[in-house]
Design a protein around this motif. Structure first.
Motif, PDB file in Angstrom:
ATOM      1  N   VAL A   1      94.687 -18.146  65.999  1.00 14.96           N
ATOM      2  CA  VAL A   1      95.668 -17.469  65.154  1.00 14.96           C
ATOM      3  C   VAL A   1      96.739 -18.490  64.774  1.00 14.96           C
ATOM      4  O   VAL A   1      97.343 -19.107  65.655  1.00 14.96           O
ATOM      5  CB  VAL A   1      96.300 -16.279  65.909  1.00 14.96           C
ATOM      6  CG1 VAL A   1      97.409 -15.655  65.082  1.00 14.96           C
ATOM      7  CG2 VAL A   1      95.239 -15.242  66.262  1.00 14.96           C
TER       8      VAL A   1
ATOM      9  N   GLY B   1     101.528  -5.663  75.383  1.00 21.64           N
ATOM     10  CA  GLY B   1     102.135  -4.343  75.332  1.00 21.64           C
ATOM     11  C   GLY B   1     103.635  -4.479  75.493  1.00 21.64           C
ATOM     12  O   GLY B   1     104.369  -4.670  74.549  1.00 21.64           O
TER      13      GLY B   1
ATOM     14  N   PRO C   1      93.003 -22.480  72.992  1.00 26.37           N
ATOM     15  CA  PRO C   1      94.271 -22.272  72.290  1.00 26.37           C
ATOM     16  C   PRO C   1      95.341 -21.923  73.322  1.00 26.37           C
ATOM     17  O   PRO C   1      95.071 -21.165  74.255  1.00 26.37           O
ATOM     18  CB  PRO C   1      94.002 -21.085  71.373  1.00 26.37           C
ATOM     19  CG  PRO C   1      92.519 -20.825  71.434  1.00 26.37           C
ATOM     20  CD  PRO C   1      92.041 -21.397  72.721  1.00 26.37           C
TER      21      PRO C   1
ATOM     22  N   GLY D   1      99.487 -20.777  73.764  1.00 26.62           N
ATOM     23  CA  GLY D   1     100.789 -20.425  73.211  1.00 26.62           C
ATOM     24  C   GLY D   1     101.855 -20.860  74.198  1.00 26.62           C
ATOM     25  O   GLY D   1     101.980 -22.028  74.540  1.00 26.62           O
ATOM     26  N   GLY D   2     102.618 -19.885  74.709  1.00 28.52           N
ATOM     27  CA  GLY D   2     103.690 -20.208  75.646  1.00 28.52           C
ATOM     28  C   GLY D   2     103.201 -20.399  77.073  1.00 28.52           C
ATOM     29  O   GLY D   2     104.000 -20.679  77.962  1.00 28.52           O
ATOM     30  N   ASN D   3     101.908 -20.214  77.279  1.00 31.74           N
ATOM     31  CA  ASN D   3     101.309 -20.347  78.617  1.00 31.74           C
ATOM     32  C   ASN D   3     101.972 -19.424  79.649  1.00 31.74           C
ATOM     33  O   ASN D   3     102.203 -19.817  80.790  1.00 31.74           O
ATOM     34  CB  ASN D   3     101.351 -21.809  79.087  1.00 31.74           C
ATOM     35  CG  ASN D   3     100.375 -22.082  80.238  1.00 31.74           C
ATOM     36  OD1 ASN D   3      99.544 -21.232  80.555  1.00 31.74           O
ATOM     37  ND2 ASN D   3     100.494 -23.243  80.859  1.00 31.74           N
ATOM     38  N   THR D   4     102.269 -18.216  79.233  1.00 28.10           N
ATOM     39  CA  THR D   4     102.822 -17.220  80.168  1.00 28.10           C
ATOM     40  C   THR D   4     101.774 -16.179  80.559  1.00 28.10           C
ATOM     41  O   THR D   4     102.083 -15.221  81.268  1.00 28.10           O
ATOM     42  CB  THR D   4     104.027 -16.465  79.568  1.00 28.10           C
ATOM     43  OG1 THR D   4     103.567 -15.635  78.492  1.00 28.10           O
ATOM     44  CG2 THR D   4     105.092 -17.416  79.058  1.00 28.10           C
ATOM     45  N   GLY D   5     100.568 -16.340  80.071  1.00 27.43           N
ATOM     46  CA  GLY D   5      99.501 -15.376  80.368  1.00 27.43           C
ATOM     47  C   GLY D   5      99.257 -15.288  81.863  1.00 27.43           C
ATOM     48  O   GLY D   5      99.488 -16.255  82.599  1.00 27.43           O
TER      49      GLY D   5
ATOM     50  N   GLU E   1      97.101  -4.459  79.880  1.00 24.69           N
ATOM     51  CA  GLU E   1      97.728  -5.290  78.857  1.00 24.69           C
ATOM     52  C   GLU E   1      97.556  -6.787  79.042  1.00 24.69           C
ATOM     53  O   GLU E   1      97.693  -7.527  78.085  1.00 24.69           O
ATOM     54  CB  GLU E   1      99.216  -4.946  78.681  1.00 24.69           C
ATOM     55  CG  GLU E   1     100.051  -5.030  79.959  1.00 24.69           C
ATOM     56  CD  GLU E   1     101.550  -4.776  79.709  1.00 24.69           C
ATOM     57  OE1 GLU E   1     101.914  -4.181  78.693  1.00 24.69           O
ATOM     58  OE2 GLU E   1     102.342  -5.199  80.569  1.00 24.69           O
TER      59      GLU E   1
ATOM     60  N   ASN F   1     101.075 -13.401  71.902  1.00 25.64           N
ATOM     61  CA  ASN F   1     101.233 -11.946  72.004  1.00 25.64           C
ATOM     62  C   ASN F   1     100.102 -11.233  71.265  1.00 25.64           C
ATOM     63  O   ASN F   1      99.505 -10.293  71.789  1.00 25.64           O
ATOM     64  CB  ASN F   1     102.569 -11.492  71.390  1.00 25.64           C
ATOM     65  CG  ASN F   1     103.791 -12.083  72.066  1.00 25.64           C
ATOM     66  OD1 ASN F   1     104.807 -12.320  71.411  1.00 25.64           O
ATOM     67  ND2 ASN F   1     103.706 -12.347  73.362  1.00 25.64           N
TER      68      ASN F   1
ATOM     69  N   GLN G   1     104.690 -16.793  72.810  1.00 30.03           N
ATOM     70  CA  GLN G   1     104.697 -16.950  71.354  1.00 30.03           C
ATOM     71  C   GLN G   1     104.047 -15.749  70.680  1.00 30.03           C
ATOM     72  O   GLN G   1     103.183 -15.089  71.263  1.00 30.03           O
ATOM     73  CB  GLN G   1     103.933 -18.221  70.976  1.00 30.03           C
ATOM     74  CG  GLN G   1     104.515 -19.478  71.588  1.00 30.03           C
ATOM     75  CD  GLN G   1     103.654 -20.701  71.336  1.00 30.03           C
ATOM     76  OE1 GLN G   1     102.618 -20.632  70.692  1.00 30.03           O
ATOM     77  NE2 GLN G   1     104.095 -21.849  71.864  1.00 30.03           N
TER      78      GLN G   1
HETATM   79  C1  LIG Z   1     107.568 -12.732  83.308  1.00 26.02           C
HETATM   80  C2  LIG Z   1     106.400 -12.236  82.555  1.00 26.02           C
HETATM   81  C3  LIG Z   1     106.410 -10.944  82.037  1.00 26.02           C
HETATM   82  C4  LIG Z   1     105.338 -10.460  81.304  1.00 26.02           C
HETATM   83  N1  LIG Z   1     105.385  -9.191  80.800  1.00 26.02           N
HETATM   84  C5  LIG Z   1     104.350  -8.732  80.056  1.00 26.02           C
HETATM   85  C6  LIG Z   1     104.382  -7.420  79.503  1.00 26.02           C
HETATM   86  O1  LIG Z   1     105.313  -6.658  79.714  1.00 26.02           O
HETATM   87  N2  LIG Z   1     103.342  -7.026  78.728  1.00 26.02           N
HETATM   88  C7  LIG Z   1     102.272  -7.843  78.475  1.00 26.02           C
HETATM   89  O2  LIG Z   1     101.365  -7.428  77.740  1.00 26.02           O
HETATM   90  N3  LIG Z   1     102.191  -9.077  78.991  1.00 26.02           N
HETATM   91  C8  LIG Z   1     103.205  -9.541  79.787  1.00 26.02           C
HETATM   92  N4  LIG Z   1     103.127 -10.808  80.312  1.00 26.02           N
HETATM   93  C9  LIG Z   1     101.939 -11.626  80.069  1.00 26.02           C
HETATM   94  C10 LIG Z   1     102.143 -12.635  78.907  1.00 26.02           C
HETATM   95  O3  LIG Z   1     103.420 -12.996  78.733  1.00 26.02           O
HETATM   96  C11 LIG Z   1     101.688 -12.078  77.637  1.00 26.02           C
HETATM   97  O4  LIG Z   1     100.317 -11.882  77.731  1.00 26.02           O
HETATM   98  C12 LIG Z   1     101.979 -12.969  76.405  1.00 26.02           C
HETATM   99  O5  LIG Z   1     101.651 -12.237  75.270  1.00 26.02           O
HETATM  100  C13 LIG Z   1     101.235 -14.296  76.378  1.00 26.02           C
HETATM  101  O6  LIG Z   1     101.762 -15.117  75.322  1.00 26.02           O
HETATM  102  P1  LIG Z   1     101.696 -16.703  75.401  1.00 26.02           P
HETATM  103  O7  LIG Z   1     102.178 -17.247  74.102  1.00 26.02           O
HETATM  104  O8  LIG Z   1     102.396 -17.190  76.603  1.00 26.02           O
HETATM  105  O9  LIG Z   1     100.121 -16.949  75.516  1.00 26.02           O
HETATM  106  P2  LIG Z   1      99.327 -17.929  76.478  1.00 26.02           P
HETATM  107  O10 LIG Z   1      99.583 -17.589  77.894  1.00 26.02           O
HETATM  108  O11 LIG Z   1      99.533 -19.327  76.058  1.00 26.02           O
HETATM  109  O12 LIG Z   1      97.829 -17.506  76.116  1.00 26.02           O
HETATM  110  C14 LIG Z   1      97.342 -16.230  76.424  1.00 26.02           C
HETATM  111  C15 LIG Z   1      95.930 -16.085  75.834  1.00 26.02           C
HETATM  112  O13 LIG Z   1      95.973 -16.060  74.407  1.00 26.02           O
HETATM  113  C16 LIG Z   1      95.316 -17.199  73.845  1.00 26.02           C
HETATM  114  N5  LIG Z   1      96.175 -17.691  72.762  1.00 26.02           N
HETATM  115  C17 LIG Z   1      97.478 -18.042  72.816  1.00 26.02           C
HETATM  116  N6  LIG Z   1      97.920 -18.380  71.603  1.00 26.02           N
HETATM  117  C18 LIG Z   1      96.878 -18.237  70.748  1.00 26.02           C
HETATM  118  C19 LIG Z   1      96.703 -18.431  69.347  1.00 26.02           C
HETATM  119  N7  LIG Z   1      97.696 -18.828  68.569  1.00 26.02           N
HETATM  120  N8  LIG Z   1      95.478 -18.205  68.813  1.00 26.02           N
HETATM  121  C20 LIG Z   1      94.447 -17.784  69.586  1.00 26.02           C
HETATM  122  N9  LIG Z   1      94.560 -17.583  70.912  1.00 26.02           N
HETATM  123  C21 LIG Z   1      95.768 -17.808  71.482  1.00 26.02           C
HETATM  124  C22 LIG Z   1      95.108 -18.146  74.983  1.00 26.02           C
HETATM  125  O14 LIG Z   1      93.937 -18.921  74.784  1.00 26.02           O
HETATM  126  C23 LIG Z   1      95.015 -17.233  76.174  1.00 26.02           C
HETATM  127  O15 LIG Z   1      93.698 -16.744  76.283  1.00 26.02           O
HETATM  128  C24 LIG Z   1     104.201 -11.299  81.078  1.00 26.02           C
HETATM  129  C25 LIG Z   1     104.191 -12.596  81.599  1.00 26.02           C
HETATM  130  C26 LIG Z   1     105.262 -13.073  82.338  1.00 26.02           C
HETATM  131  C27 LIG Z   1     105.193 -14.463  82.866  1.00 26.02           C
END
Ligand SMILES: Cc1cc2nc3c(=O)[nH]c(=O)nc-3n(C[C@H](O)[C@H](O)[C@H](O)COP(=O)(O)OP(=O)(O)OC[C@H]3O[C@@H](n4cnc5c(N)ncnc54)[C@H](O)[C@@H]3O)c2cc1C
Ligand SMILES: Cc1cc2nc3c(=O)[nH]c(=O)nc-3n(C[C@H](O)[C@H](O)[C@H](O)COP(=O)(O)OP(=O)(O)OC[C@H]3O[C@@H](n4cnc5c(N)ncnc54)[C@H](O)[C@@H]3O)c2cc1C
Lengths: 505, 505
Positions: A239, A183, A102, A104-108, A462, A177, A173
């Motif tokens: 999710v 966090g 899965p 989302g925004g690929n920011t993990g 986090e 999150n 996304q």
């Molecule tokens: C500049 C920057 C700042 C950041 N600051 C913080 C911060 O302050 N606190 C913090 O906690 N994190 C932070 N992060 C990390 C990241 O942004 C978070 O973890 C964010 O919540 C990931 O969301 P995403 O949609 O990009 O998920 P993704 O990177 O796409 O995925 C993250 C994980 O969740 C899974 N996933 C995604 N969407 C779903 C779904 N719909 N259903 C099931 N699984 C799913 C994926 O398989 C993967 O394992 C930061 C990252 C960056 C690049």
């Protein structure tokens, strides 16, 4: 007064081991694509296997992570537009034994959102509608693919805000999150997602839809299953919908960046700020000198000038938000006066924002650090929970350790920096290198994890476990806990198709 | 914008059924007592089977619930003094297939804490020590058997408060609070226990100790298993230790009781209060006229006199707590003036506390309702989540329904009253009868549950399921959800020894 831990641990020995060997998985093939084409629109399928194959450059953004550290070889990205479509895709993968990542925004930041091999990427970006919002209760229901910032924008005219905020808000996304239990900058004030998420809709690994999309603030009818998916990083299901309690927008916000002569002042400053600002304190963020200098170098920091930062060993960004501007200003000014007046002031100086633009540029320093680090080089990121008093010690010890290994040099490790959510005991320890090399990695791991374990901390405060920390889980979790996680995984996903290789060792 | 629910639900049909038939359980016998005597002090065993048998009157407080509605026939109560002792007792029961009922303060309102037959009662009351407290982070670690009020008293000199408070505080235990996911009077401000509980120590049904007693504010290393035990009502294991985030004590608290001419004013009043008091609003409680009159009849209500309550259809108790008395007073006075000034005032009158004694006696009205009801007669208690706008309608409809059945009379149902945590959408609907009779029960159930389901509400907002509502679970949870709860139960407690007959249908 303490229960002796050793004594207690002994009782765990009798635990039977759950299955751990991962079943072999299959690759997506042309027949699968043909099957998906029956119920998905063509734009929902990006694949090198299609009758009209997509160029692999189109797959690159899904195969590589934000840091460009983790790389997958997926042939196929599916972007469904409804829960029903997600369910159909998952059902097929379950039957065929195809791994699913899965995304989302690929920011993990731990490689959890990109494939390890050629798993199918299920991207949620096309599911981006708000389903409902109730301005009396503040309860929002949204598709998992809604971008965090767009939800904030949606709420603004309704005078509400999301209970979380983070630097990645423009791309991450709400489903991501929730899946990472993010966090971020508002946790201090609005608590964790385990408290504010009220309901989830989840497609389970066999395609079943688990509808727990409650819009009730309180519901004690049986086990709170949705909690398992908060922070499961996509290993238990997908999710697709989120119900979340949003907060009334504050009428007034202030922020201030404080320059501290020495790290030792952070803790007493935090205690004072909590006491004097109490319920209006909404963020308390820390960054050390090197982190600050990097942010400035890469374009932030117009907000402070040199004489304000001279001699500062570290900085604190403090935010207040409340319901009455006069009251908030009075509380904040009271604190600042108290800080400046004392014989041995805790701070050198402080810059308080006077306009919305200044407010943003103060925040930009703190929020810009992650990006500055990625511009400066390749970062090894350790996101740890440790006692606040040890923040500086851990950064210094790591730097010393690298120096002793001869790695602190321009063509290896350039900087070791520390910043983070002090209010939550959460330090981001970043090692900025010229390149990712096995030598540096070997110097850092398990060194950093052992340091964390020494302070009974968490190896992931986090960012989650992803693929980066599966082998380090045991530094923060007991064998019994890991064993039970595996059992939970086993009953939800017996075929092991859901984000294989992530979270569990 | 909505995902059509029907469509989605269809996908659940393929779910295989988990085991549901409960295994037969054994009774405690003299050999078990002899075994327990080997490692427990004599005062930790109360049993009619001992060589020196206890009189059954000593067992009565453990066999009967707070309302004296549910009655067990346990022969044996065990009161361990350590996690290790709990583990040993559970191990024996697991080997012998003996049912265990964990019991805290026995203030639960759904019969969850007393045996159905002759299960062994495991009472946590002897485990009542604070293990640690950190005044900087506010994190408290305590034995599960600590009484809520005694924890509040422990924290007072450290300028911290528990994040929850409820009428039963003098008896209920933190382990019971966690196990019922108790809500209470501070949820509006400090959120649910799913957010504030940071760690748990749990003895699993086979005697294994699951140590997740983290003292970290943030820890994202794998599935958050502890969440499953929050609200599991003792059916998955025995909570022996709790780590919880406490809140800094407010410097200033105020409360006020407002008399409203009509129910329709509650919602606009709530909206106004949220806007004007914002972050200092810490409770918003509702009680209708009948509830108020009952509280007064049974000794509360010295705080208001007759001309203040004349013509009021219902009441709201509103509490503020904050960091600066002047600011708080100004905000609260601003709200009250605004309320009184308008052309058609939302309130008839309001009584604001001026002293700590008055503060307590205003709270005593609201907190005294539960007790008043139990003095007045036998209460059928429905603790439901429904949209705030329907509170009065649900109370009135229930009363009318009972009247139509000829049951509203002195020797059957005396009162139908409504009160609760309005801010959380949580109504306590109480039917006060002369006696518990099958006729009244048949008139109320499933009538009330169907009413709740009509509004997509919860049949248990905070009291839990216990033995009272197992058959009503399906009004608030889908078949898929219930099926998955059963699977979770099955892996943790395959022999079904842990609080048998509770929570799951
Ligand atoms: C500049 C920057 C700042 C950041 N600051 C913080 C911060 O302050 N606190 C913090 O906690 N994190 C932070 N992060 C990390 C990241 O942004 C978070 O973890 C964010 O919540 C990931 O969301 P995403 O949609 O990009 O998920 P993704 O990177 O796409 O995925 C993250 C994980 O969740 C899974 N996933 C995604 N969407 C779903 C779904 N719909 N259903 C099931 N699984 C799913 C994926 O398989 C993967 O394992 C930061 C990252 C960056 C690049
Ligand atoms: C006057 C009054 C006011 C109340 N107000 C509220 C309120 O505002 N909000 C609210 O939510 N509830 C309220 N309640 C209900 C009740 O007090 C709460 O549910 C309370 O949390 C129960 O705690 P206890 O220690 O008495 O648990 P018990 O009644 O002893 O047990 C309750 C359930 O938890 C299980 N249990 C208890 N301890 C453990 C343990 N250590 N490990 C595992 N399982 C355990 C029991 O088996 C049982 O199923 C009220 C009750 C009364 C009498």
């Amino acid at each position: 007064m303490f229960v002796p831990r050793r004594l207690v641990r002994a009782a765990t020995l009798s635990l039977r081991r759950a299955h751990t060997s991962a079943p072999a998985l299959n690759s997506v093939n042309a027949e699968d694509i043909a099957h998906f084409s029956k119920f998905l629109t063509p734009t929902s399928i990006i694949s090198t296997l299609s009758p009209q194959p997509s160029p692999s450059s189109e797959l690159a953004p899904f195969n590589n992570d934000w840091m460009n550290k983790y790389h997958g070889q997926s042939t196929t990205v599916i972007r469904p537009r409804s829960t029903q479509e997600v369910s159909e895709v998952v059902k097929r993968c379950n039957e065929r034994g195809i791994g699913i990542v899965p995304q989302g925004g690929n920011t993990g930041l731990v490689g959890g959102g990109v494939p390890i091999k050629d798993e199918l990427v299920l991207s949620l970006g096309n599911m981006n509608k708000v389903r409902s919002f109730d301005p009396v209760s503040g309860i929002l229901v949204a598709d998992a693919g809604c971008v965090l910032e767009s939800l904030s924008e949606y709420l603004a005219p309704h005078n509400h805000i999301m209970p979380l905020d983070l630097g990645a808000k423009g791309s991450c996304q709400i489903g991501g999150n929730v899946s990472t239990n993010a966090g971020g900058l508002r946790l201090l004030r609005y608590g964790s997602l385990h408290g504010s998420v009220l309901g989830l809709e989840v497609v389970l690994p066999d395609g079943t839809v688990l509808d727990q999309l409650s819009t009730l603030r309180k519901d004690n009818t049986g086990y709170d299953l949705k909690q398992l998916f908060i922070g499961a990083e996509g290993t238990l299901g997908i999710v697709t919908g989120v119900s979340i309690l949003t907060a009334p927008a504050p009428q007034s916000v202030n922020n201030v960046v404080l320059a501290l002569p020495k790290f030792d002042n952070v803790l007493p400053l935090f205690t004072k700020a909590k006491r004097q600002l109490s319920e209006i304190l909404s963020a308390f963020e820390f960054f050390d000198r090197t982190a600050y200098d990097l942010a400035v170098k890469h374009g932030q920091g117009r907000a402070l000038n040199e004489d304000e930062t001279e001699g500062a060993e570290c900085f604190v960004l403090l935010e207040t938000s409340g319901g009455n501007k006069d009251h908030d200003d009075e509380k904040l000014n009271g604190l600042l006066e108290n800080l400046m007046e004392s014989d041995e002031p805790l701070i050198n100086t402080g810059v308080i924002s006077q306009t919305p633009a200044q407010f943003s540029s103060l925040w930009a320093i703190r929020e810009g650090i992650t990006e500055a680090v990625s511009k400066e080089g390749k970062a090894y990121k350790y996101d740890i929970s440790i006692p606040l008093a040890e923040f500086k010690h851990v950064v210094d010890t790591t730097r010393e350790h690298l120096r002793s290994k001869g790695l602190m040099r321009d063509d290896a490790v350039k900087h070791v920096i520390g910043y983070g959510h002090v209010g939550d005991g959460n330090l981001h320890l970043n090692i900025v290198a010229t390149n990712y090399t096995p030598e540096i990695e070997a110097a850092l791991e398990p060194f950093v994890y052992e340091l964390v374990a020494k302070y009974k901390g968490s190896v992931s405060a986090e960012h989650g476990v992803g693929v980066m920390k599966t082998h380090a889980l045991h530094y923060s979790k007991s064998d019994t806990s890991i064993e039970w996680m595996k059992r939970i995984k086993q009953i939800f996903d017996p075929k092991g198709i859901m984000n294989p290789g992530k979270v569990l060792p």
